[in-house]
Scaffold this motif. Sequence first.
Motif, PDB file in Angstrom:
ATOM      1  N   GLN A 180      30.933  16.591  72.843  1.00 10.23           N
ATOM      2  CA  GLN A 180      30.568  15.239  73.269  1.00 10.23           C
ATOM      3  C   GLN A 180      29.062  15.020  73.163  1.00 10.23           C
ATOM      4  O   GLN A 180      28.604  13.936  72.769  1.00 10.23           O
ATOM      5  CB  GLN A 180      31.062  14.999  74.692  1.00 10.23           C
ATOM      6  CG  GLN A 180      32.577  14.876  74.779  1.00 10.23           C
ATOM      7  CD  GLN A 180      33.109  14.892  76.199  1.00 10.23           C
ATOM      8  OE1 GLN A 180      32.345  14.888  77.163  1.00 10.23           O
ATOM      9  NE2 GLN A 180      34.428  14.913  76.337  1.00 10.23           N
ATOM     10  N   ARG A 238      43.139  16.528  73.441  1.00  9.46           N
ATOM     11  CA  ARG A 238      41.854  16.229  74.080  1.00  9.46           C
ATOM     12  C   ARG A 238      40.730  16.169  73.055  1.00  9.46           C
ATOM     13  O   ARG A 238      39.892  15.266  73.083  1.00  9.46           O
ATOM     14  CB  ARG A 238      41.539  17.283  75.141  1.00  9.46           C
ATOM     15  CG  ARG A 238      42.542  17.369  76.287  1.00  9.46           C
ATOM     16  CD  ARG A 238      42.071  18.336  77.354  1.00  9.46           C
ATOM     17  NE  ARG A 238      40.894  17.821  78.054  1.00  9.46           N
ATOM     18  CZ  ARG A 238      40.083  18.573  78.811  1.00  9.46           C
ATOM     19  NH1 ARG A 238      40.318  19.876  78.929  1.00  9.46           N
ATOM     20  NH2 ARG A 238      39.056  18.032  79.425  1.00  9.46           N
ATOM     21  N   HIS A 296      34.037  21.169  75.251  1.00 11.27           N
ATOM     22  CA  HIS A 296      34.121  19.709  75.239  1.00 11.27           C
ATOM     23  C   HIS A 296      32.755  19.092  75.521  1.00 11.27           C
ATOM     24  O   HIS A 296      32.385  18.084  74.902  1.00 11.27           O
ATOM     25  CB  HIS A 296      35.156  19.234  76.260  1.00 11.27           C
ATOM     26  CG  HIS A 296      36.556  19.650  75.930  1.00 11.27           C
ATOM     27  ND1 HIS A 296      37.285  19.081  74.911  1.00 11.27           N
ATOM     28  CD2 HIS A 296      37.361  20.590  76.486  1.00 11.27           C
ATOM     29  CE1 HIS A 296      38.486  19.654  74.843  1.00 11.27           C
ATOM     30  NE2 HIS A 296      38.547  20.580  75.799  1.00 11.27           N
ATOM     31  N   GLU A 297      32.034  19.675  76.426  1.00  9.73           N
ATOM     32  CA  GLU A 297      30.677  19.204  76.719  1.00  9.73           C
ATOM     33  C   GLU A 297      29.810  19.257  75.473  1.00  9.73           C
ATOM     34  O   GLU A 297      29.076  18.298  75.161  1.00  9.73           O
ATOM     35  CB  GLU A 297      30.073  20.059  77.827  1.00  9.73           C
ATOM     36  CG  GLU A 297      28.611  19.755  78.121  1.00  9.73           C
ATOM     37  CD  GLU A 297      27.969  20.796  79.024  1.00  9.73           C
ATOM     38  OE1 GLU A 297      26.724  20.838  79.073  1.00  9.73           O
ATOM     39  OE2 GLU A 297      28.706  21.585  79.665  1.00  9.73           O
ATOM     40  N   GLU A 343      38.836   8.186  72.551  1.00 12.80           N
ATOM     41  CA  GLU A 343      38.056   7.761  73.711  1.00 12.80           C
ATOM     42  C   GLU A 343      37.116   8.859  74.198  1.00 12.80           C
ATOM     43  O   GLU A 343      36.117   8.581  74.869  1.00 12.80           O
ATOM     44  CB  GLU A 343      38.987   7.327  74.840  1.00 12.80           C
ATOM     45  CG  GLU A 343      39.892   6.164  74.485  1.00 12.80           C
ATOM     46  CD  GLU A 343      39.106   4.901  74.120  1.00 12.80           C
ATOM     47  OE1 GLU A 343      38.034   4.682  74.717  1.00 12.80           O
ATOM     48  OE2 GLU A 343      39.565   4.163  73.225  1.00 12.80           O
ATOM     49  N   ARG A 344      37.416  10.119  73.891  1.00  9.92           N
ATOM     50  CA  ARG A 344      36.585  11.229  74.354  1.00  9.92           C
ATOM     51  C   ARG A 344      35.403  11.486  73.412  1.00  9.92           C
ATOM     52  O   ARG A 344      34.461  12.180  73.782  1.00  9.92           O
ATOM     53  CB  ARG A 344      37.432  12.501  74.484  1.00  9.92           C
ATOM     54  CG  ARG A 344      38.477  12.413  75.589  1.00  9.92           C
ATOM     55  CD  ARG A 344      39.356  13.665  75.599  1.00  9.92           C
ATOM     56  NE  ARG A 344      38.568  14.874  75.795  1.00  9.92           N
ATOM     57  CZ  ARG A 344      38.189  15.347  76.978  1.00  9.92           C
ATOM     58  NH1 ARG A 344      38.530  14.703  78.095  1.00  9.92           N
ATOM     59  NH2 ARG A 344      37.479  16.457  77.067  1.00  9.92           N
ATOM     60  N   ARG A 345      35.473  10.994  72.187  1.00  5.14           N
ATOM     61  CA  ARG A 345      34.385  11.101  71.222  1.00  5.14           C
ATOM     62  C   ARG A 345      33.952  12.555  71.012  1.00  5.14           C
ATOM     63  O   ARG A 345      32.825  12.944  71.293  1.00  5.14           O
ATOM     64  CB  ARG A 345      33.206  10.227  71.659  1.00  5.14           C
ATOM     65  CG  ARG A 345      33.505   8.742  71.585  1.00  5.14           C
ATOM     66  CD  ARG A 345      32.415   7.887  72.206  1.00  5.14           C
ATOM     67  NE  ARG A 345      32.644   6.475  71.931  1.00  5.14           N
ATOM     68  CZ  ARG A 345      33.486   5.691  72.621  1.00  5.14           C
ATOM     69  NH1 ARG A 345      34.189   6.201  73.614  1.00  5.14           N
ATOM     70  NH2 ARG A 345      33.630   4.416  72.306  1.00  5.14           N
ATOM     71  N   GLU A 346      34.899  13.333  70.486  1.00  6.12           N
ATOM     72  CA  GLU A 346      34.612  14.732  70.157  1.00  6.12           C
ATOM     73  C   GLU A 346      34.749  14.939  68.649  1.00  6.12           C
ATOM     74  O   GLU A 346      33.743  14.984  67.937  1.00  6.12           O
ATOM     75  CB  GLU A 346      35.500  15.658  70.987  1.00  6.12           C
ATOM     76  CG  GLU A 346      35.208  15.518  72.494  1.00  6.12           C
ATOM     77  CD  GLU A 346      35.983  16.470  73.366  1.00  6.12           C
ATOM     78  OE1 GLU A 346      36.469  17.506  72.845  1.00  6.12           O
ATOM     79  OE2 GLU A 346      36.112  16.193  74.576  1.00  6.12           O
ATOM     80  N   THR A 349      48.271   9.865  70.879  1.00  5.80           N
ATOM     81  CA  THR A 349      46.842  10.122  71.054  1.00  5.80           C
ATOM     82  C   THR A 349      46.428  11.235  70.102  1.00  5.80           C
ATOM     83  O   THR A 349      47.063  12.280  70.055  1.00  5.80           O
ATOM     84  CB  THR A 349      46.530  10.557  72.493  1.00  5.80           C
ATOM     85  OG1 THR A 349      46.943   9.519  73.392  1.00  5.80           O
ATOM     86  CG2 THR A 349      45.044  10.807  72.676  1.00  5.80           C
ATOM     87  N   HIS A 397      28.305  14.410  69.543  1.00  3.48           N
ATOM     88  CA  HIS A 397      28.635  13.045  69.149  1.00  3.48           C
ATOM     89  C   HIS A 397      27.533  12.078  69.575  1.00  3.48           C
ATOM     90  O   HIS A 397      27.100  11.225  68.772  1.00  3.48           O
ATOM     91  CB  HIS A 397      29.974  12.621  69.766  1.00  3.48           C
ATOM     92  CG  HIS A 397      30.495  11.314  69.236  1.00  3.48           C
ATOM     93  ND1 HIS A 397      30.035  10.093  69.682  1.00  3.48           N
ATOM     94  CD2 HIS A 397      31.418  11.041  68.287  1.00  3.48           C
ATOM     95  CE1 HIS A 397      30.657   9.126  69.041  1.00  3.48           C
ATOM     96  NE2 HIS A 397      31.502   9.681  68.185  1.00  3.48           N
ATOM     97  N   ASP A 433      41.259  12.829  70.911  1.00  3.20           N
ATOM     98  CA  ASP A 433      41.389  11.545  71.597  1.00  3.20           C
ATOM     99  C   ASP A 433      40.148  10.706  71.282  1.00  3.20           C
ATOM    100  O   ASP A 433      39.027  11.086  71.643  1.00  3.20           O
ATOM    101  CB  ASP A 433      41.511  11.772  73.097  1.00  3.20           C
ATOM    102  CG  ASP A 433      41.671  10.478  73.887  1.00  3.20           C
ATOM    103  OD1 ASP A 433      41.473   9.381  73.308  1.00  3.20           O
ATOM    104  OD2 ASP A 433      41.972  10.552  75.085  1.00  3.20           O
TER     105      ASP A 433
END
Length: 559
Positions: free
Chosen positions: A236, A266, A232-233, A271-274, A317, A239, A269
């Motif tokens: 993101q 996740r 995820h890091e 909002e998480r911008r992945e 989501t 992005h 989503d």
Amino acid sequence: MITETPWWKTAVVYQIYPRSFADSNGDGIGDLPGIIDRLDHLAGLGVDVLWLSPVYPSPQDDNGYDISDYQDIDPVFGTLADFDRLLAAVHERGMKLVMDLVVNHTSDEHPWFLESRSGRDNPKRDWYWWRAEPNNWGSFFSGSAWELDQASGEHYLHLFSRKQPDLNWENPEVRQAVYAMMRWWLDRGVDGFRMDVINAISKAPGLPDGEVRNGSRYGDGSPHYLCGPRIHEFLQEMHREVFAGRPERILTIGEMPGVTVDQAKRFTDPERREVDMVFQFEHVGLDRGEGRFDVRPLQLTDLKASLGAWQDGLNSTGWNSLYWNNHDQPRIVSRFGDDRSEHRVRSATMLATVLHLHRGTPFIYQGEELGMTNAPFEKLDDFRDIESLNHYAEAVAAGADPEQVLSALRVAGRDNARTPMQWDAGPNAGFTNGLSWLPVNPDHVEINAAAAVADPDSVYHHYRRLIDLRHTEPVVAHGDFTMLMPDDEQVYAFTRRYRATELLVLGNFSGSPASVPVPAGWEGAETVIANVSGTGPLPSTLTLAPWEARVHRRTGGRG
């Protein structure tokens, strides 16, 4: 908070496998000018986005997924000037172009890896995974995931072919080099990326051994590299570094083997911008046991449980990708339909209807809109795919019956998706005037684009009508999803609802008639689309013909 409706929620994506799409110069291999020549076929179909499988320079060990230069075009496909012409022609027709992004690994002929293997003290040594003592992981393409480099005495990691060494994403220089390359393509005008096995880029610290199961020589390392600790890091960061601040909305599709519904929520989503959506593999693994070539019968209830869980899980989501076919999957009409009888067209259109009426962005793989089938591979020499050839060698060496192994390759091998596009009934199906790199399916005499476009009842025109429905009926893209008859092994049924409009979708997944209890309040509902001629309003009692599909609409219901 992100509030706008992304353009890709009402879009349909078409995947092009360039090697097999259209050959313009007679060398037997598809190319970019060939794609340009055939764009009107895709515009006529109504698709919004073209996704190109890799066209970068490559030794072609894994048909282009082993990239030796991220910022050029392989001469077999053309030139950067050809690519720019293609991009302009796509945009002129109101479509977008998505590139394949393969950054879990490179080719072993990429300059980065050539430097990395040149010596232990090279600055790029840490751009890849090197170990004096490798762990026990197995490769997706059979054998060990590690290859000994004789010069340095160390092994490098390759989750796929030995010619596809894995990049070390723990090194920030690797990440910045990848981001710079992505920005270069976006600045050139591309509209997004499909990210190959992107959830494998983060490996667990220490690369621990995997569990050894079912008598395998190798351990299953996937718990240590699929959806790893920093995935995820990394996404993101990507992005922020690549997509943020651009005036246009870029489409990002993450191919993610083994991803779960909860993980996908996740990843997608907003909002998480992945990523915007993921490719998951659960539904295309339901007719397999231990691996791709352990073929089992499909249970429709399993398919409904799987796709239904993804519809429910990403309802509020995230977002679904919808596909039956791609370059890694055998042809769906041969797999879940009936390709060897009078029901080929009807089963192909039923499968299309059920898939496209789910909530998500549909993907069409080249030839799917024609109802193209698996190929009649007779002998091992007919196959080209490294995965199939490696599996055959390993299985036969372990004592398996060669003919049984070949039978499994015929059903499940990736070459089924890679036979040349069937444009007409002429020599080589109009794909090339040379010697095709992979034999053309002999059924092209019947199944081809020219015949399909001329026939209003063809698979092609059914896909065209489904695409038009998505573009014009908001409930298809935006409606909620309710599964019906979850325990029925013959009929796939569900409803979609958006504001005051509801759709009822019915598909018979069998070659026998199927009785369907019509839900209360649906009697007399108008027919929106069907694959049996003469389908009128919904009767109070219904028997679906073999492989029949129908979609009915009612309005003024629940608001």
